[in-house]
Design a protein around this motif. Structure first.
Motif, PDB file in Angstrom:
ATOM      1  N   ASP A  83      -8.525  -8.000 -15.126  1.00 51.60           N
ATOM      2  CA  ASP A  83      -9.370  -6.872 -15.517  1.00 51.60           C
ATOM      3  C   ASP A  83      -9.517  -5.832 -14.416  1.00 51.60           C
ATOM      4  O   ASP A  83     -10.315  -4.898 -14.540  1.00 51.60           O
ATOM      5  N   ALA A  84      -8.746  -5.982 -13.332  1.00 52.81           N
ATOM      6  CA  ALA A  84      -8.847  -5.058 -12.202  1.00 52.81           C
ATOM      7  C   ALA A  84      -7.498  -4.415 -11.930  1.00 52.81           C
ATOM      8  O   ALA A  84      -6.442  -5.047 -12.083  1.00 52.81           O
ATOM      9  N   VAL A  85      -7.539  -3.155 -11.517  1.00 53.66           N
ATOM     10  CA  VAL A  85      -6.329  -2.410 -11.157  1.00 53.66           C
ATOM     11  C   VAL A  85      -6.570  -1.720  -9.818  1.00 53.66           C
ATOM     12  O   VAL A  85      -7.592  -1.060  -9.640  1.00 53.66           O
ATOM     13  N   VAL A  86      -5.642  -1.869  -8.889  1.00 54.35           N
ATOM     14  CA  VAL A  86      -5.701  -1.173  -7.613  1.00 54.35           C
ATOM     15  C   VAL A  86      -4.598  -0.124  -7.590  1.00 54.35           C
ATOM     16  O   VAL A  86      -3.420  -0.444  -7.779  1.00 54.35           O
ATOM     17  N   VAL A  87      -4.975   1.127  -7.384  1.00 50.69           N
ATOM     18  CA  VAL A  87      -4.044   2.250  -7.399  1.00 50.69           C
ATOM     19  C   VAL A  87      -3.988   2.851  -6.006  1.00 50.69           C
ATOM     20  O   VAL A  87      -5.022   3.046  -5.364  1.00 50.69           O
ATOM     21  N   SER A  88      -2.779   3.160  -5.533  1.00 51.59           N
ATOM     22  CA  SER A  88      -2.645   3.722  -4.185  1.00 51.59           C
ATOM     23  C   SER A  88      -1.682   4.894  -4.181  1.00 51.59           C
ATOM     24  O   SER A  88      -0.926   5.106  -5.131  1.00 51.59           O
ATOM     25  N   GLY A  89      -1.716   5.639  -3.067  1.00 55.02           N
ATOM     26  CA  GLY A  89      -0.795   6.755  -2.888  1.00 55.02           C
ATOM     27  C   GLY A  89       0.308   6.354  -1.925  1.00 55.02           C
ATOM     28  O   GLY A  89       1.026   5.391  -2.162  1.00 55.02           O
ATOM     29  N   ILE A  90       0.418   7.085  -0.804  1.00 54.73           N
ATOM     30  CA  ILE A  90       1.430   6.788   0.203  1.00 54.73           C
ATOM     31  C   ILE A  90       0.762   6.735   1.571  1.00 54.73           C
ATOM     32  O   ILE A  90      -0.132   7.520   1.873  1.00 54.73           O
ATOM     33  N   GLY A  91       1.207   5.826   2.415  1.00 53.83           N
ATOM     34  CA  GLY A  91       0.656   5.674   3.757  1.00 53.83           C
ATOM     35  C   GLY A  91       0.453   4.207   4.069  1.00 53.83           C
ATOM     36  O   GLY A  91       0.679   3.338   3.214  1.00 53.83           O
ATOM     37  N   CYS A  92       0.007   3.915   5.275  1.00 52.33           N
ATOM     38  CA  CYS A  92      -0.249   2.519   5.645  1.00 52.33           C
ATOM     39  C   CYS A  92      -1.213   1.864   4.660  1.00 52.33           C
ATOM     40  O   CYS A  92      -1.010   0.726   4.226  1.00 52.33           O
ATOM     41  N   SER A  93      -2.281   2.570   4.313  1.00 58.42           N
ATOM     42  CA  SER A  93      -3.294   2.024   3.407  1.00 58.42           C
ATOM     43  C   SER A  93      -2.727   1.748   2.028  1.00 58.42           C
ATOM     44  O   SER A  93      -3.197   0.855   1.318  1.00 58.42           O
ATOM     45  N   SER A  94      -1.718   2.498   1.652  1.00 55.41           N
ATOM     46  CA  SER A  94      -1.249   2.454   0.263  1.00 55.41           C
ATOM     47  C   SER A  94      -0.296   1.311  -0.027  1.00 55.41           C
ATOM     48  O   SER A  94       0.171   1.160  -1.153  1.00 55.41           O
ATOM     49  N   THR A 123      -4.079  -8.418  -8.371  1.00 59.40           N
ATOM     50  CA  THR A 123      -4.599  -7.700  -9.535  1.00 59.40           C
ATOM     51  C   THR A 123      -3.442  -6.871 -10.070  1.00 59.40           C
ATOM     52  O   THR A 123      -2.338  -6.890  -9.523  1.00 59.40           O
ATOM     53  N   TYR A 124      -3.683  -6.123 -11.137  1.00 57.57           N
ATOM     54  CA  TYR A 124      -2.691  -5.125 -11.509  1.00 57.57           C
ATOM     55  C   TYR A 124      -2.674  -4.063 -10.413  1.00 57.57           C
ATOM     56  O   TYR A 124      -3.691  -3.800  -9.761  1.00 57.57           O
ATOM     57  N   GLY A 125      -1.512  -3.456 -10.189  1.00 58.83           N
ATOM     58  CA  GLY A 125      -1.409  -2.468  -9.135  1.00 58.83           C
ATOM     59  C   GLY A 125      -0.474  -1.340  -9.513  1.00 58.83           C
ATOM     60  O   GLY A 125       0.422  -1.502 -10.352  1.00 58.83           O
ATOM     61  N   PHE A 126      -0.685  -0.181  -8.909  1.00 58.07           N
ATOM     62  CA  PHE A 126       0.147   0.992  -9.167  1.00 58.07           C
ATOM     63  C   PHE A 126       0.305   1.742  -7.840  1.00 58.07           C
ATOM     64  O   PHE A 126      -0.642   2.320  -7.343  1.00 58.07           O
ATOM     65  N   HIS A 127       1.519   1.700  -7.275  1.00 56.36           N
ATOM     66  CA  HIS A 127       1.817   2.404  -6.023  1.00 56.36           C
ATOM     67  C   HIS A 127       2.394   3.765  -6.415  1.00 56.36           C
ATOM     68  O   HIS A 127       3.535   3.886  -6.796  1.00 56.36           O
ATOM     69  N   THR A 128       1.579   4.806  -6.332  1.00 55.36           N
ATOM     70  CA  THR A 128       1.987   6.082  -6.903  1.00 55.36           C
ATOM     71  C   THR A 128       2.534   7.044  -5.839  1.00 55.36           C
ATOM     72  O   THR A 128       2.914   6.635  -4.746  1.00 55.36           O
ATOM     73  N   LEU A 129       2.573   8.324  -6.165  1.00 56.34           N
ATOM     74  CA  LEU A 129       3.101   9.347  -5.267  1.00 56.34           C
ATOM     75  C   LEU A 129       2.071   9.755  -4.219  1.00 56.34           C
ATOM     76  O   LEU A 129       0.875   9.518  -4.374  1.00 56.34           O
ATOM     77  N   HIS A 130       2.541  10.433  -3.198  1.00 55.13           N
ATOM     78  CA  HIS A 130       1.685  10.863  -2.102  1.00 55.13           C
ATOM     79  C   HIS A 130       0.594  11.815  -2.598  1.00 55.13           C
ATOM     80  O   HIS A 130       0.880  12.873  -3.161  1.00 55.13           O
ATOM     81  N   GLY A 131      -0.664  11.409  -2.410  1.00 56.17           N
ATOM     82  CA  GLY A 131      -1.791  12.255  -2.781  1.00 56.17           C
ATOM     83  C   GLY A 131      -2.164  12.229  -4.245  1.00 56.17           C
ATOM     84  O   GLY A 131      -3.072  12.948  -4.662  1.00 56.17           O
ATOM     85  N   ARG A 132      -1.518  11.394  -5.040  1.00 54.56           N
ATOM     86  CA  ARG A 132      -1.741  11.429  -6.493  1.00 54.56           C
ATOM     87  C   ARG A 132      -2.491  10.209  -7.016  1.00 54.56           C
ATOM     88  O   ARG A 132      -2.467   9.896  -8.191  1.00 54.56           O
ATOM     89  N   VAL A 133      -3.186   9.519  -6.106  1.00 54.16           N
ATOM     90  CA  VAL A 133      -3.882   8.302  -6.510  1.00 54.16           C
ATOM     91  C   VAL A 133      -4.965   8.584  -7.547  1.00 54.16           C
ATOM     92  O   VAL A 133      -5.101   7.837  -8.532  1.00 54.16           O
ATOM     93  N   ASP A 136      -3.538  11.027   2.865  1.00 52.46           N
ATOM     94  CA  ASP A 136      -3.248  10.933   1.438  1.00 52.46           C
ATOM     95  C   ASP A 136      -4.375  11.543   0.609  1.00 52.46           C
ATOM     96  O   ASP A 136      -4.135  12.240  -0.376  1.00 52.46           O
ATOM     97  N   GLY A 137      -5.617  11.308   1.028  1.00 52.55           N
ATOM     98  CA  GLY A 137      -6.760  11.736   0.232  1.00 52.55           C
ATOM     99  C   GLY A 137      -7.220  13.148   0.485  1.00 52.55           C
ATOM    100  O   GLY A 137      -7.679  13.828  -0.442  1.00 52.55           O
ATOM    101  N   PHE A 138      -7.092  13.646   1.729  1.00 47.47           N
ATOM    102  CA  PHE A 138      -7.695  14.938   2.052  1.00 47.47           C
ATOM    103  C   PHE A 138      -6.713  15.971   2.600  1.00 47.47           C
ATOM    104  O   PHE A 138      -7.117  17.055   2.988  1.00 47.47           O
ATOM    105  N   ALA A 139      -5.410  15.640   2.590  1.00 43.19           N
ATOM    106  CA  ALA A 139      -4.392  16.653   2.869  1.00 43.19           C
ATOM    107  C   ALA A 139      -3.704  16.954   1.543  1.00 43.19           C
ATOM    108  O   ALA A 139      -4.212  17.727   0.737  1.00 43.19           O
ATOM    109  N   ILE A 140      -2.601  16.299   1.258  1.00 40.02           N
ATOM    110  CA  ILE A 140      -1.861  16.581   0.032  1.00 40.02           C
ATOM    111  C   ILE A 140      -2.665  16.240  -1.225  1.00 40.02           C
ATOM    112  O   ILE A 140      -2.518  16.872  -2.268  1.00 40.02           O
ATOM    113  N   GLY A 141      -3.574  15.262  -1.129  1.00 43.23           N
ATOM    114  CA  GLY A 141      -4.358  14.876  -2.299  1.00 43.23           C
ATOM    115  C   GLY A 141      -5.732  15.493  -2.369  1.00 43.23           C
ATOM    116  O   GLY A 141      -6.519  15.185  -3.274  1.00 43.23           O
TER     117      GLY A 141
END
Length: 293
Positions: free
Chosen positions: A57-68, A76-86, A110-115
């Motif tokens: 019942d959980a999904v973890v979504v990430s962008g690009i970078g060490c954290s991602s 859990t379910y996961g989605f490794h997406t594009l840079h800044g598009r989490v 990822d969150g505060f530059a491209i995203g």
């Protein structure tokens, strides 16, 4: 009080019996030894386990970078997406299936530059998801360039004569964007971090947890364990978490980062507004059919 010894076998038994390992994948984290992100990848499974949220019942979504790389390390379910598009992807997942617990993860770049253009809209729409922002003040995956939160005077490969750019204040930004839950944690305090992740997930609406984390490989001077450990403080006990002005005042004290819940409020989520629109459209259609009959 005399310190009690901790035995490895006892600690391993405690971890196994807690059930938190069910939320960890068999893939081992590939971060540098000592990276603060290890505390986060341990804290999220603990928070999900304590909250009783099933892995399906959980999904973890990430962008690009060490954290991602994060989705690879949790079961859990996961989605490794594009840079800044989490956040756009996380929004789509939550809108398609509101029953899912959606956790978005990303770094300061990822969150505060491209995203950065996606954050205000996720906050103002009050999408019911949790955004864990790992802020180490540097681009670690690409070998140590300045990021949107790098300190003035910081030396990196892209700022050999010291960084002259004013760093962003993500906490101040999300508070003014309209986030309904805003907190701050520090990777060097893992128990407090896990408790805040649990609170963020439990909140109904857009919850943002800013996590300060050292980059032990590329930052030897600014955001280190020693320096952060000397400067972080707890949110004052008298702080009113429903007072936006008080939360903004705390967010502006960047020299002494306050750890804990800064702000919490309630208002309809994106799902609530979409459900209301569907109800209105259905009522209008039914009324039209009755008139036609």
């Amino acid at each position: 009080m005399k310190a009690q010894p901790i035995y490895l076998e006892d600690k391993l038994r405690e971890i196994h019996e807690s059930g938190r390992l069910a939320y960890r994948s068999r893939s081992m984290p590939t971060w540098c030894p000592g990276c603060g992100y290890f505390s986060i990848v341990d804290g999220l499974p603990g928070a999900l386990n304590e909250a009783g949220i099933a892995t399906k019942d959980a999904v973890v979504v990430s962008g690009i970078g060490c954290s991602s790389r994060f989705p690879f390390f949790v079961n859990t379910y996961g989605f490794h997406t594009l840079h800044g598009r989490v956040l756009p992807v996380a929004t789509g997942i939550k809108t398609a299936n509101d029953a899912l617990t959606v956790i978005a993860v990303g770094g300061d770049g990822d969150g505060f530059a491209i995203g950065g253009g996606h954050v205000p809209h996720a906050a103002r729409r009050n999408i019911d998801l949790t955004y864990l922002l790992f802020d180490n003040g540097i681009y670690g995956l690409t070998k140590g360039q300045t990021s949107p939160t790098s300190a003035i005077g910081f030396r990196t490969s892209t700022s050999p004569y010291e960084n002259a750019d004013q760093p962003l204040n993500p906490l101040l930004m999300v508070l003014t964007y309209g986030a309904t839950w805003v907190g701050q944690a520090y990777a060097g305090r893992p128990q407090q971090l896990e408790a805040l992740i649990k609170q963020a997930i439990a909140h109904r609406g857009f919850s943002y947890l800013h996590i300060l984390s050292p980059c032990v490989t590329f930052d030897k001077t600014d955001r280190t364990y020693q320096r952060l450990g000397d400067h972080v403080i707890d949110v004052p006990t008298e702080h009113n978490t429903g007072d936006l002005g008080a939360a903004i005042a705390l967010a502006m004290k960047v020299e002494s980062p306050a750890l804990g819940l800064l702000y919490r409020t309630t208002r309809p989520t994106l799902a609530d507004t979409l459900d209301a629109a569907v109800e209105k459209a259905s009522s209008k259609a039914a009324s039209g059919r009755r008139r036609a009959a």
